[in-house]
Motif scaffolding. Structure first.
Motif, short mmCIF file in Angstrom:
data_model
loop_
_atom_site.label_atom_id
_atom_site.label_comp_id
_atom_site.label_asym_id
_atom_site.label_seq_id
_atom_site.Cartn_x
_atom_site.Cartn_y
_atom_site.Cartn_z
N ILE A 209 22.34 29.82 52.44
CA ILE A 209 23.33 30.54 53.25
C ILE A 209 23.82 31.74 52.43
CG2 ILE A 209 25.62 30.44 54.32
CD1 ILE A 209 25.14 27.50 54.88
N LYS A 210 23.79 32.92 53.02
CA LYS A 210 24.14 34.15 52.31
C LYS A 210 25.46 34.73 52.83
CE LYS A 210 19.27 35.26 51.55
NZ LYS A 210 18.20 36.27 51.73
N CYS A 228 31.30 28.47 55.16
CA CYS A 228 30.28 28.36 56.19
C CYS A 228 29.56 27.01 56.09
CB CYS A 228 29.29 29.51 56.06
SG CYS A 228 27.99 29.52 57.32
N PHE A 229 29.17 26.64 54.88
CA PHE A 229 28.48 25.36 54.70
C PHE A 229 29.37 24.19 55.09
CE2 PHE A 229 27.76 21.59 52.08
CZ PHE A 229 26.49 21.24 52.52
N ALA A 230 30.64 24.23 54.70
CA ALA A 230 31.56 23.14 55.02
C ALA A 230 31.65 22.94 56.53
CB ALA A 230 32.94 23.42 54.43
N ASP A 231 31.71 24.03 57.27
CA ASP A 231 31.76 23.94 58.73
C ASP A 231 30.46 23.37 59.27
OD1 ASP A 231 32.56 24.21 61.33
OD2 ASP A 231 32.65 26.40 61.34
N PHE A 232 29.34 23.87 58.75
CA PHE A 232 28.04 23.36 59.19
C PHE A 232 27.90 21.88 58.88
CE2 PHE A 232 23.66 22.24 58.05
CZ PHE A 232 23.05 22.42 59.27
N ASN A 264 36.61 31.44 39.42
CA ASN A 264 37.37 32.50 40.10
C ASN A 264 36.49 33.51 40.84
OD1 ASN A 264 36.28 33.66 37.84
ND2 ASN A 264 38.13 34.81 37.26
N VAL A 265 35.24 33.12 41.09
CA VAL A 265 34.31 34.00 41.80
C VAL A 265 33.80 33.30 43.05
CG1 VAL A 265 32.15 35.29 41.70
CG2 VAL A 265 33.60 35.13 39.66
N ILE A 266 34.02 33.92 44.19
CA ILE A 266 33.40 33.44 45.42
C ILE A 266 31.94 33.86 45.39
CG2 ILE A 266 33.37 33.67 47.94
CD1 ILE A 266 36.41 34.23 47.73
N PRO A 267 31.01 32.91 45.51
CA PRO A 267 29.59 33.25 45.30
C PRO A 267 28.98 34.01 46.47
CG PRO A 267 29.79 30.96 45.93
CD PRO A 267 31.19 31.47 45.76
N ASP A 268 27.88 34.67 46.16
CA ASP A 268 27.11 35.38 47.18
C ASP A 268 26.42 34.41 48.13
OD1 ASP A 268 27.18 38.21 47.25
OD2 ASP A 268 26.21 38.27 45.29
N ASP A 269 25.88 33.32 47.57
CA ASP A 269 25.10 32.42 48.40
C ASP A 269 25.26 30.97 47.98
OD1 ASP A 269 23.27 32.11 46.17
OD2 ASP A 269 22.38 34.02 46.77
N THR A 305 24.52 34.99 56.90
CA THR A 305 23.12 34.88 57.32
C THR A 305 22.52 33.69 56.58
OG1 THR A 305 22.37 36.40 55.60
CG2 THR A 305 22.92 37.35 57.76
N PHE A 306 21.31 33.31 56.96
CA PHE A 306 20.65 32.19 56.26
C PHE A 306 19.17 32.46 56.14
CE2 PHE A 306 20.24 31.06 60.72
CZ PHE A 306 18.97 30.53 60.80
N GLU A 307 18.56 31.76 55.20
CA GLU A 307 17.11 31.84 54.98
C GLU A 307 16.59 30.44 54.74
OE1 GLU A 307 13.93 33.44 51.60
OE2 GLU A 307 16.04 34.08 51.53
#
Length: 428
Positions: A209-210, A228-232, A264-269, A305-307
């Motif tokens: 998930i991106k 996003c993942f938590a909701d999914f 302290n960083v929200i990740p990209d993916d 988005t996702f891959e």
């Protein structure tokens, strides 16, 4: 007759072959091979020493064999008279893990001597039992009608060997197939040869998930793939209730999640993977379709988005015992070990490459119980405390030999439609 005395008291007759007595005669041979393989396990597609042990035994027994590259070993026993042919299958590989020196309540008889490799699933027992059965069959081949094909499969745990060995077996051809799996939650002395679904089909999913990275102090400026993942994930958990047939068995789970490198960083993916297991193909198709629909909708909702690294695709590959073959196996167990040795057992939701064999050959996958509370045997497969009750190995040998004889001599018509695709097409 009590189950506890089963291995010492039961007998069988097949013409002038007392199969159980023959199994008892090779019992120490089987145990010795099992212990040797257990001490020196090798993981998938690295079974160099294991293949050497098996082929040396086949040579001693005078059994012709061939080595299938990245597939395993195929041996041939020709009977005195022509007839049908049957594949007897065992698996060779161990798991990439360490085991404990104790089982559930005492020290194990034998423990792996190899770092990060252990037979904690029972394949050492499977291989040893097949060699024991082969020894009996080749020593009595003048009474054998037809042909026995021994299949020692590499890489069962990761599915890496099935395509090569099955391709060769389909070229050789056979009328049926037989396999055994030792089962940790079945009482020692009990055997299940039920017809119908026995082990689940499965699909794997591996997804990225991106989102958009940002500072932990301003989540409003980032797009969190974690949210996003938590909701999914929450929607995936309730998929069984909202989208799938409640009368058809399915299990699914997330096995791995990775995201981020700092607090302290929200990740990209975010990357996650898991599996689904099902006993009805249409239920697997529905689950894969709904998985994809949920992922698309929820990623869109979160501006992510996702891959797919691996897209969930349901396959019709469950271990399913043919009804006619299961009836032959049922009678073989009753005639050898008595009706009390049989047990009805629900399908195991794990998956097995034996399903591929059953696409081309009708047959039976038997569960042989090894649970013995007194001996401390009963830890789950792939558990560091897993152990085997060696007293049951002679039962597996007996069942294998008797089923072979009964199948080859049976004139029952088997209503079976073999897979028309070539083997490699099952993997795409």
């Amino acid at each position: 007759m009590k189950t506890s005395s089963l291995v010492d008291q039961l007998k069988l007759k097949m013409g002038d072959m007392d199969t159980f007595s023959l199994a008892k005669k090779v019992d120490q041979y089987v145990i010795d091979i099992r212990r040797d393989l257990h001490m020196y396990p090798e993981v998938s597609l690295q079974e160099v020493r294991t293949i050497k042990v098996v082929t040396e035994e086949l040579e001693r027994l005078g059994i012709e064999f061939e080595i299938v590259s990245n597939g395993g070993i195929i041996g041939i026993i020709e009977g005195a008279t022509s007839g049908k042919s049957i594949i007897l299958r065992a698996d060779l590989d161990a798991l990439p893990m360490n085991e404990e020196e104790t089982n559930l309540n005492q020290k194990k008889i034998v423990v792996s001597q190899i770092e990060n490799a252990a037979h904690t699933c029972g394949h050492d027992g499977h291989t040893a039992m097949l060699l024991g059965a082969a020894k009996i069959l080749v020593q009595n081949k003048e009474k054998l009608k037809g042909k026995v094909i021994l299949a020692f499969e590499q890489g069962e745990e990761n599915g890496a060997g099935i395509q090569a060995i099955l391709t060769r077996l389909v070229e050789i051809g056979a009328d049926g197939v037989w396999g055994i799996h030792l089962k940790s939650d079945l009482p020692s002395g009990k055997i299940s040869v039920d017809s119908g679904p026995r082990m689940a089909a499965a699909f794997l999913f591996d997804v990225v998930i991106k989102g958009k990275s940002g500072h932990g102090s301003r989540p409003d400026l980032a797009i969190s793939p974690l949210d996003c993942f938590a909701d999914f994930y929450n929607n995936l958990r309730i998929m069984r209730l909202t989208s799938l047939d409640p009368f058809q068995t399915i299990t699914y789970s997330i096995g791995s999640i990775s995201a981020g490198t700092a607090a302290n960083v929200i990740p990209d993916d975010l990357r996650f993977s898991g599996t689904a297991r099902y006993l009805q193909y249409n239920q697997g198709v529905r689950a894969a379709t709904e998985f994809n629909r949920l992922l698309e909708k929820i990623c869109d909702l979160h501006n992510c988005t996702f891959e797919y690294i691996t897209k969930p695709i349901a396959k019709d590959l469950l271990v399913n015992n043919d009804e006619t073959c299961a009836a032959i196996a049922d009678n073989a167990i009753k005639s050898t070990l008595g009706e009390e040795a049989l047990i009805h057992y629900p399908a195991w939701m794990a998956s097995e490459p034996f399903a591929y064999y059953q696409k081309y050959f009708p047959g039976v996958f038997a569960f042989v119980g090894i649970e013995n509370v007194k001996k401390g045997v009963g830890a789950e497969h792939h558990n560091a405390h897993f152990d085997i009750d060696e007293d049951v190995l002679k039962l597996g040998v007996t069942a294998t030999v008797q089923y072979t004889l009964d199948f080859l001599n049976s004139d029952k018509k088997i209503d079976f439609n073999a897979e028309e695709r070539v083997v490699k097409d099952l993997f795409h």
